[in-house]
Motif scaffolding. Structure first.
Motif, mmCIF file in Angstrom:
data_model
loop_
_atom_site.group_PDB
_atom_site.id
_atom_site.type_symbol
_atom_site.label_atom_id
_atom_site.label_comp_id
_atom_site.label_asym_id
_atom_site.label_seq_id
_atom_site.Cartn_x
_atom_site.Cartn_y
_atom_site.Cartn_z
ATOM 1 N N PHE A 63 0.829 -1.200 0.000
ATOM 2 C CA PHE A 63 0.000 0.000 0.000
ATOM 3 C C PHE A 63 0.866 1.254 0.000
ATOM 4 O O PHE A 63 1.900 1.306 0.669
ATOM 5 N N ILE A 64 0.416 2.255 -0.748
ATOM 6 C CA ILE A 64 0.960 3.599 -0.612
ATOM 7 C C ILE A 64 0.117 4.305 0.443
ATOM 8 O O ILE A 64 -1.105 4.199 0.434
ATOM 9 N N LYS A 116 11.002 3.007 -9.082
ATOM 10 C CA LYS A 116 10.542 1.899 -8.231
ATOM 11 C C LYS A 116 9.346 2.311 -7.365
ATOM 12 O O LYS A 116 8.441 1.524 -7.136
ATOM 13 N N ASN A 117 9.382 3.503 -6.814
ATOM 14 C CA ASN A 117 8.287 3.987 -5.969
ATOM 15 C C ASN A 117 7.785 5.314 -6.527
ATOM 16 O O ASN A 117 8.118 6.378 -6.022
ATOM 17 N N PRO A 118 6.976 5.234 -7.589
ATOM 18 C CA PRO A 118 6.543 6.453 -8.289
ATOM 19 C C PRO A 118 5.772 7.394 -7.369
ATOM 20 O O PRO A 118 4.844 6.963 -6.681
ATOM 21 N N THR A 121 3.246 9.284 -7.474
ATOM 22 C CA THR A 121 2.060 9.621 -8.255
ATOM 23 C C THR A 121 1.231 10.704 -7.566
ATOM 24 O O THR A 121 1.372 10.963 -6.372
ATOM 25 N N ALA A 157 1.897 10.497 -3.504
ATOM 26 C CA ALA A 157 2.112 9.170 -2.923
ATOM 27 C C ALA A 157 3.246 9.234 -1.920
ATOM 28 O O ALA A 157 4.340 9.714 -2.233
ATOM 29 N N THR A 168 5.529 3.628 1.480
ATOM 30 C CA THR A 168 4.964 2.352 1.047
ATOM 31 C C THR A 168 5.032 1.371 2.205
ATOM 32 O O THR A 168 6.065 1.282 2.876
#
Lengths: 178, 178
Positions: free
Chosen positions: A164-165, B151-153, B155, B167, B170
């Motif tokens: 989850f983000i 890897k962890n956009p 957004t 975002a 995570t």
């Protein structure tokens, strides 16, 4: 929580960011909960929400039969419960009891609100034309509730497989968009 | 960017978190871009995406006529361009030129990919039964591209009126959910 009534015209701002939600249904007097990520706004007012609920879910039958549900929006503190709800079936367990969630009466529909979620949207099925082909329901939000102290909710956004983000920083840009 | 082909079976993980996207269309040889937040996954594989595009948008006519589009996923560095695209009309301006976005050829559809977006999904209209009533299109993703270094956009998730959540952290929980 001491929820307040929330204007239907502002509901889109709760769902448009794409949070994971907990959907409550009631079937023959028994309430159930499912975890859902496949939903979108479809109209501002009255607020319409489109969502996909797998036919494998116990909630699918309840929603199709009763045509009512509540969309409850959890924040990060509830992450473990969100996953637990998603990994168990209402056919076998009472998820309210198992995960320590509190059912509160809704005003316009039979399924309960989840007290621990910062926002609750009472819904009725508005269109079931795409249910047979895609398990896709169009819901109308008929009543909305919010916990007014939660200004920047740390909502959860599912990337798949339990990743989850968590909602991070908020930015505001000059925009004419609604 | 040096994009790589991305498995269609994993596309849901890009859209399920609910990011704002940029949709490209092409009509009579002219490409356009719109900003969109009202979309949901509808099926894992082949990946189906449901989305609402207002009939007031120039892109609505292009999508209805050509039945093709590309969903491009931007990250926070592009926030100002995302808002700019959402606040202007392709009837009046070339948005690629105005906002400094780079059109790259797609492989299976006519509308271009936006190079600056970390992921691009080539789509064809699969079902238009709910277009007249809700402006709701069901799209099938036929080809996906990703920038593998992201890897962890970070957004963007729209809360309305130009307010976006970026975002954040995570988290990974043990889950049987797909």
């Amino acid at each position: 929580m001491a929820k307040k009534s929330f204007p239907l015209s502002r509901v889109y701002g709760l769902l448009e960011p794409g949070p994971v939600v907990l959907v409550t249904t009631a079937h023959k007097g028994v309430a159930n909960i499912m975890t859902m990520s496949w939903l979108t706004m479809m109209e501002f007012e009255p607020p319409l929400v489109g969502c996909v609920i797998s036919g494998r879910n116990h909630s699918f039958d309840a929603l199709r039969a009763s045509r009512e549900c509540v969309i409850n929006i959890p924040t990060a503190e509830l992450a473990q419960k969100v996953v637990g709800v998603g990994n168990s079936s209402g056919r076998k367990v009472d998820k309210f009891a198992k995960f320590g969630l509190t059912a509160m009466p809704a005003t316009l529909v039979a399924p309960p609100l989840i007290d621990e979620c910062y926002a609750n949207l009472e819904c009725k099925v508005a269109d079931s034309r795409l249910v047979n082909k895609y398990n896709f329901f169009v819901l109308e939000v008929v009543k909305a509730w919010i916990e007014p102290s939660v200004k920047n909710p740390r909502t959860l956004h599912h990337r798949g497989n339990g990743v989850f983000i968590v909602a991070g920083a908020t930015i505001k840009l000059a925009s004419k968009m609604k």
